[in-house]
Every structure is written in C-alpha cells, then in structure tokens.
Design a protein around this motif. Structure first.
Motif, mmCIF file in Angstrom:
data_model
loop_
_atom_site.group_PDB
_atom_site.id
_atom_site.type_symbol
_atom_site.label_atom_id
_atom_site.label_comp_id
_atom_site.label_asym_id
_atom_site.label_seq_id
_atom_site.Cartn_x
_atom_site.Cartn_y
_atom_site.Cartn_z
ATOM 1 N N GLY A 75 -47.609 1.139 -33.709
ATOM 2 C CA GLY A 75 -47.951 1.020 -34.679
ATOM 3 C C GLY A 75 -49.354 0.119 -34.866
ATOM 4 O O GLY A 75 -49.403 -0.046 -33.340
ATOM 5 N N TYR A 125 -52.681 -4.519 -21.963
ATOM 6 C CA TYR A 125 -54.061 -4.548 -22.367
ATOM 7 C C TYR A 125 -54.892 -5.232 -21.379
ATOM 8 O O TYR A 125 -55.966 -5.017 -22.173
ATOM 9 C CB TYR A 125 -54.456 -5.452 -23.931
ATOM 10 N N LYS A 172 -48.840 -7.532 -39.164
ATOM 11 C CA LYS A 172 -48.128 -8.924 -39.894
ATOM 12 C C LYS A 172 -48.476 -9.710 -39.838
ATOM 13 O O LYS A 172 -48.551 -10.579 -41.368
ATOM 14 C CB LYS A 172 -48.958 -9.410 -37.661
ATOM 15 N N SER A 213 -46.789 -5.664 -23.248
ATOM 16 C CA SER A 213 -48.243 -5.046 -24.269
ATOM 17 C C SER A 213 -49.683 -6.382 -23.740
ATOM 18 O O SER A 213 -49.877 -5.692 -23.106
ATOM 19 C CB SER A 213 -47.674 -5.306 -25.443
ATOM 20 N N VAL A 214 -48.865 -7.499 -24.007
ATOM 21 C CA VAL A 214 -50.265 -8.318 -23.179
ATOM 22 C C VAL A 214 -50.793 -8.278 -21.765
ATOM 23 O O VAL A 214 -52.005 -7.821 -21.686
ATOM 24 C CB VAL A 214 -49.538 -10.235 -23.933
ATOM 25 N N ILE A 246 -56.474 4.104 -27.976
ATOM 26 C CA ILE A 246 -56.027 2.643 -27.257
ATOM 27 C C ILE A 246 -54.201 2.720 -27.168
ATOM 28 O O ILE A 246 -54.364 2.114 -26.312
ATOM 29 C CB ILE A 246 -56.455 1.663 -28.686
ATOM 30 N N SER A 300 -58.779 4.116 -33.001
ATOM 31 C CA SER A 300 -59.790 4.055 -34.065
ATOM 32 C C SER A 300 -60.678 4.781 -33.751
ATOM 33 O O SER A 300 -61.029 5.326 -33.441
ATOM 34 C CB SER A 300 -59.993 2.453 -33.233
ATOM 35 N N ALA A 350 -43.771 -7.849 -26.577
ATOM 36 C CA ALA A 350 -44.887 -8.024 -26.849
ATOM 37 C C ALA A 350 -45.535 -8.444 -25.249
ATOM 38 O O ALA A 350 -46.557 -8.356 -25.118
ATOM 39 C CB ALA A 350 -45.583 -8.779 -28.039
ATOM 40 N N MET A 366 -50.496 -3.385 -35.134
ATOM 41 C CA MET A 366 -49.722 -4.784 -35.153
ATOM 42 C C MET A 366 -50.456 -5.643 -36.326
ATOM 43 O O MET A 366 -49.665 -6.484 -36.923
ATOM 44 C CB MET A 366 -49.567 -5.532 -33.731
ATOM 45 N N LYS A 367 -51.451 -5.560 -36.412
ATOM 46 C CA LYS A 367 -52.128 -6.849 -37.493
ATOM 47 C C LYS A 367 -52.117 -5.813 -38.344
ATOM 48 O O LYS A 367 -51.892 -7.265 -39.212
ATOM 49 C CB LYS A 367 -53.921 -6.576 -37.090
ATOM 50 N N LEU A 426 -56.509 0.595 -37.543
ATOM 51 C CA LEU A 426 -56.192 1.973 -36.842
ATOM 52 C C LEU A 426 -55.487 3.402 -37.698
ATOM 53 O O LEU A 426 -55.418 2.790 -38.574
ATOM 54 C CB LEU A 426 -54.820 1.007 -35.563
#
Lengths: 191, 191
Positions: free
Chosen positions: B80, B136, B86, B132-133, B70, B60, B129, B82-83, B93
């Motif tokens: 990608g 992060y 979706k 990924s959580v 990030i 970002s 996912a 993601m926000k 980003l």
DNA sequence: CTGTTTTCTTAATCTACATTAAGCATCCGG
DNA sequence: CCGGATGCTTAATGTAGATTAAGAAAACAG
C-alpha cells in the motif's frame, strides 16, 4: 516535567487522567551528558527513550568506522533500536547524545504490561510506527533518486531548526555524503 | 481462499473463530492482470492489499521517469501507500502487478471500524508496522554504507525465491543501480 | 510460426562523489 | 589563557556507478 510526553500522546489518542498517571509511573527520567552513549552496538536494548531536552543521534557504524546517522531525536521524538528491542538480540545501532540531554525511559516489560492495561496505547504506538514507516520510505526514495544537493535542501526544509543546531558533519552523515563534499556543495551554491 | 491471511494473523495475535469470520467479512478478493495498476501516483489510496497469489511491486518514479522499487509483495505480504492511505492525500507511489495477482483488499473505513470492534487488531498492525520500520532502517543503512555488490548479496540471501522469479532489472531497481551496471557486476563475479 | 516487445549484455565515455592530505578556525577543559 | 580536540575548508586525485548506444536473446501476442 512530563507534560511534553502527555501532550505528544494526546495528539493521537486520549487518556483519562488516571490512565495518564498510571502511564507516567512506568517512566523514569534519565540524563545523558554530551557524548554519552544511551546504547552501543552489542548491547541489548531494554527500552525506548522519549527526548524532553537536548538531542540524540541514532546511527550505525560501517566496517571502516564511518558513522551513518539514521535519525536525530530532538525533544518530542522517540529513539531506540527497534530490532534489538523487539528481538532481544544485540543492537546493531548506537545512540548517543550530541548535547546534554534528558529523556523519559520506558522499559520493555513495563510497556508490554501497559499494552494490556491501557489497550489504547497499542493504537498510539501503531500510529507512531506507521508514521515512522512513511518517513523511512520517503528517505529511502530520496537516497535512491535525488542527488546530494536536493537531499540537503529536503533536510533543511523538513528540519529547519536542526540545521542551525547541528554541526555540519552530522548533516552530511544523515544525507549520506562526506563532510568534505557537503562543504564544497555549500560553497558552490553561494558562489 | 483466506487461509493465508488467517495464518498470517495468527502468527502475531489470536482471534476467536467469530472474530476471524467478522474480520474476513471486511475483506474482498480482487484480481490483477500482469502490468495492471493497483495504485497510481495521484490516486488516493482507499485501502490496503494482502497478496495471496502473484507478485506486486511498489515504486516511485523520479523526474526522469526511472522507477525506484521500494518493495516487492509476494504472497503473504502487504502492499500500500501508507502516506496516502493515512492522510488521504494523492499517492506518490505506484503499485502494479509483475504477474497475474490475487489480493485481499481492506478498505480504510472498514479497518478503522474493525479497530474498535476487535481491538487486538491494533496490536497486529502495530507489530506489522514495527517490523516494517526495522526493514526500512536496515535497507537505508545498506544504501548508505554498502557497495552495490553487497546490497545485491544481501537481497539474494534475504529473498532467495524472488531472485529466481524476478526479471533482473527489477532487482537492479530495488538495490539502487542501473540494469546495465547489475549485468556487468554479475558477469565480473563469475569470471 | 512470425513479427514485436521486452530483457539482457557489452563497451565506451562521463560524472558525482569519495579519498587523502593539508592547513586554519573554534571551542572547550584544565 | 593556553594547548589539544574538534570542526570546517580547499584542492588534487581516484573510483563506483551512470549514461549512451548498440545489438543479441528471449518472451509474447496475434
């Protein structure tokens, strides 16, 4: 008792009444008193919690004994240590109750079975995890690029009800400053 | 050409040869030159990229024009927004190529269809996912509780090959310090 | 090659936030 | 209703890391 959970699921997928009942059979109600731990560092996380009442905090503790809150879980939210849950390694996180809390608990073995019996649950938890990724990404960007005051405002606008409910020091921990500094920040803002 | 992707999928789920072929039909090869954008702030992200060659960065940009990385995506990783993907909202980003890069691209409509045709893909992307959580969360804890030097060591031990491949300033951006400060840190360590 | 861009370094100065140490206000349990 | 936690505030001092501004070195394109 379980309506909140069913409503929450129905926001993302649809289950037949039978499936709903079957799912609920895997779920048990647990109550936590204020300050009681749901998980401590070193435990192996055996399941996931869906909060229906009260408030949990998920946090890590650094080597100086300072808590760093990575998530609050009010009613309608899930809480767990994903890493310990998935790898069966000792948890690095703590979870405890900020106030008396009731949760619905699903054990890992049961959820793993449910995934094959009700495959659309995979979708549900995929969507949850993806939303969680989005959240952590945004929070990470905030800590990397915003000063503390703006992280505070962002928190307020994202979780307005929590601000009123929470002791200030927990908000400080979440946004990543000391309670002393948050106190000073809030004073200066008003003046 | 697509073996890396199939191998990556096979680490988490198993597909029949037919399913594999069917999945690959939804995937297209794209090439990016060094510095080329895959996504810019304001675009609407229409798919996800799996890197097979080269290196992408996801970042970002703050209001002073400073990049905050990030994620890096070397071969075998996904990249990608993601926000945007979706919600179909404009991306916040940027994604661009640090060096000439090849990706396999899946459009959202195609993947959504695939989820119903090959339901076990839901599981695959759920697991992705969830991992990924975990990542992060760990990174967030690092930025909240570790000094810059230790975030640097953590990066080195987690991504040893990237350290050699990357211009130092990108590592600085990832761990959340200025290039000047990272340079100073590295000098003092040696001395 | 050669000039330009990109990257890295060095050093001086500055600032956001931490630390420490009080004291005061609340709340809650017995 | 009282005594000890617990939480909030204030203020002095300390520090990790940012900023600014150079210049050197490396990479890179024409």
């Amino acid at each position: 008792m379980h309506e909140l959970l069913l409503k929450h699921i129905a926001m993302h997928i649809s289950l037949s009444p039978d499936e709903e009942q079957y799912f609920l059979k895997a779920v048990t109600l647990r109550k936590l008193r204020k300050k009681q731990f749901l998980l401590q560092e070193g435990d192996i996380s055996k399941g996931t919690a869906f909060v229906i009442k009260g408030l949990l905090k998920v946090y890590s503790m650094d080597r100086n004994g300072v808590e760093h809150i990575i998530q609050f879980a009010p009613p309608g939210w899930w809480a767990g240590d994903m890493k310990s849950y998935k790898t069966r390694q000792p948890a690095t996180l703590f979870i405890d109750a900020i106030e008396d809390t009731e949760i619905l608990w699903i054990r890992r073995e049961d959820l793993d079975q449910l995934y094959t019996q009700i495959p659309v649950l995979e979708r549900f938890f995929r969507i949850l995890a993806e939303n969680s990724v989005i959240n952590y990404q945004e929070r990470l960007i905030g800590t990397l690029s915003l000063p503390a005051a703006e992280r505070y405002y962002a928190f307020c606008s994202k979780y307005p009800s929590l601000i009123e409910q929470l002791p200030q020091k927990y908000v400080a921990s979440y946004i990543g400053v000391t309670p002393e500094f948050l106190s000073k920040m809030l004073k200066n803002k008003t003046a």
